[in-house]
Write a protein that holds these residues in place. Structure first.
Motif, PDB file in Angstrom:
ATOM      1  N   ARG A   2     -35.831 112.305  94.314  1.00 34.13           N
ATOM      2  CA  ARG A   2     -35.276 112.417  93.277  1.00 34.13           C
ATOM      3  C   ARG A   2     -33.834 112.636  93.350  1.00 34.13           C
ATOM      4  O   ARG A   2     -32.893 112.798  92.887  1.00 34.13           O
ATOM      5  CB  ARG A   2     -35.659 113.649  92.868  1.00 34.13           C
ATOM      6  N   LEU A   5     -31.291 110.250  92.950  1.00 33.42           N
ATOM      7  CA  LEU A   5     -30.769 109.840  91.205  1.00 33.42           C
ATOM      8  C   LEU A   5     -29.337 109.982  91.095  1.00 33.42           C
ATOM      9  O   LEU A   5     -28.385 109.350  90.640  1.00 33.42           O
ATOM     10  CB  LEU A   5     -31.961 109.527  90.417  1.00 33.42           C
ATOM     11  N   ARG A   9     -26.416 107.793  90.159  1.00 33.28           N
ATOM     12  CA  ARG A   9     -25.983 107.866  88.771  1.00 33.28           C
ATOM     13  C   ARG A   9     -24.751 107.672  88.536  1.00 33.28           C
ATOM     14  O   ARG A   9     -23.371 107.069  87.912  1.00 33.28           O
ATOM     15  CB  ARG A   9     -27.229 108.748  87.987  1.00 33.28           C
ATOM     16  N   VAL A  63     -28.101 103.032  82.234  1.00 33.19           N
ATOM     17  CA  VAL A  63     -29.064 103.543  83.375  1.00 33.19           C
ATOM     18  C   VAL A  63     -27.670 105.121  83.506  1.00 33.19           C
ATOM     19  O   VAL A  63     -28.381 105.980  83.580  1.00 33.19           O
ATOM     20  CB  VAL A  63     -28.440 102.426  84.013  1.00 33.19           C
ATOM     21  N   LEU A  67     -29.374 108.020  82.336  1.00 34.33           N
ATOM     22  CA  LEU A  67     -29.867 109.511  83.392  1.00 34.33           C
ATOM     23  C   LEU A  67     -29.440 110.617  83.462  1.00 34.33           C
ATOM     24  O   LEU A  67     -29.296 111.127  83.624  1.00 34.33           O
ATOM     25  CB  LEU A  67     -30.119 108.483  84.502  1.00 34.33           C
ATOM     26  N   ARG A  71     -30.596 114.529  82.335  1.00 33.63           N
ATOM     27  CA  ARG A  71     -30.457 115.475  83.587  1.00 33.63           C
ATOM     28  C   ARG A  71     -30.141 116.741  82.914  1.00 33.63           C
ATOM     29  O   ARG A  71     -30.311 117.720  82.840  1.00 33.63           O
ATOM     30  CB  ARG A  71     -29.692 114.801  84.682  1.00 33.63           C
ATOM     31  N   THR A 122     -23.243 116.520  84.874  1.00 36.41           N
ATOM     32  CA  THR A 122     -24.144 116.469  85.608  1.00 36.41           C
ATOM     33  C   THR A 122     -23.863 117.341  87.502  1.00 36.41           C
ATOM     34  O   THR A 122     -24.691 118.408  87.274  1.00 36.41           O
ATOM     35  CB  THR A 122     -24.123 115.307  86.541  1.00 36.41           C
TER      36      THR A 122
END
Length: 130
Positions: A2, A5, A9, A63, A67, A71, A122
């Motif tokens: 995890r 990612l 990303r 993608v 993602l 998140r 993010t």
């Protein structure tokens, strides 16, 4: 796994920003070179370049921004990028020239903004800020 990612990303977001910049540069350079010098039109203005570019942009945005949206749970990056991809798709429907370049540049600008927003949201969600 995890923890890997966000890194993948973020790299895809940065690749999307780079790809968008290269696309805008291609549009402007193509018009200038073909108009001023009259060479390279058969490969600089080839429709395949735009189709393949749109496919790559779609994949990277799907993608990276997909993602990111999962998140940070914010839809703005996704909506902005999808509007940009719509402009890029619309550019495929018009003849080569200024109209196509304008639609494409608007599109890649919005896709770039979507990637930037995705990186910012993010980053904020990873550091505890919302």
């Amino acid at each position: 796994m995890r923890s890997g990612l966000p890194s993948i990303r973020a790299r895809l977001d940065r690749a999307g920003i780079l790809l968008s910049g290269l696309c805008a540069l291609h549009c402007i350079a193509s018009i200038v070179v073909v108009s001023a010098i009259g060479i390279g039109g058969e490969w600089l203005l080839a429709p395949e370049i735009h189709r393949y570019g749109l496919v790559v942009a779609l994949l990277i945005a799907a993608v990276a921004i997909g993602l990111g949206a999962l998140r940070h749970r914010r839809m703005a990056p996704f909506v902005v990028a999808m509007m940009g991809l719509s402009f890029m798709g619309g550019a495929l429907a018009v003849p080569h020239g200024a109209q196509e370049a304008i639609l494409t540049i608007i599109g890649v600008s919005l896709v770039t903004l979507g990637h930037i927003l995705n990186l910012r949201h993010t980053h904020g969600s990873l550091s505890g800020r919302a």
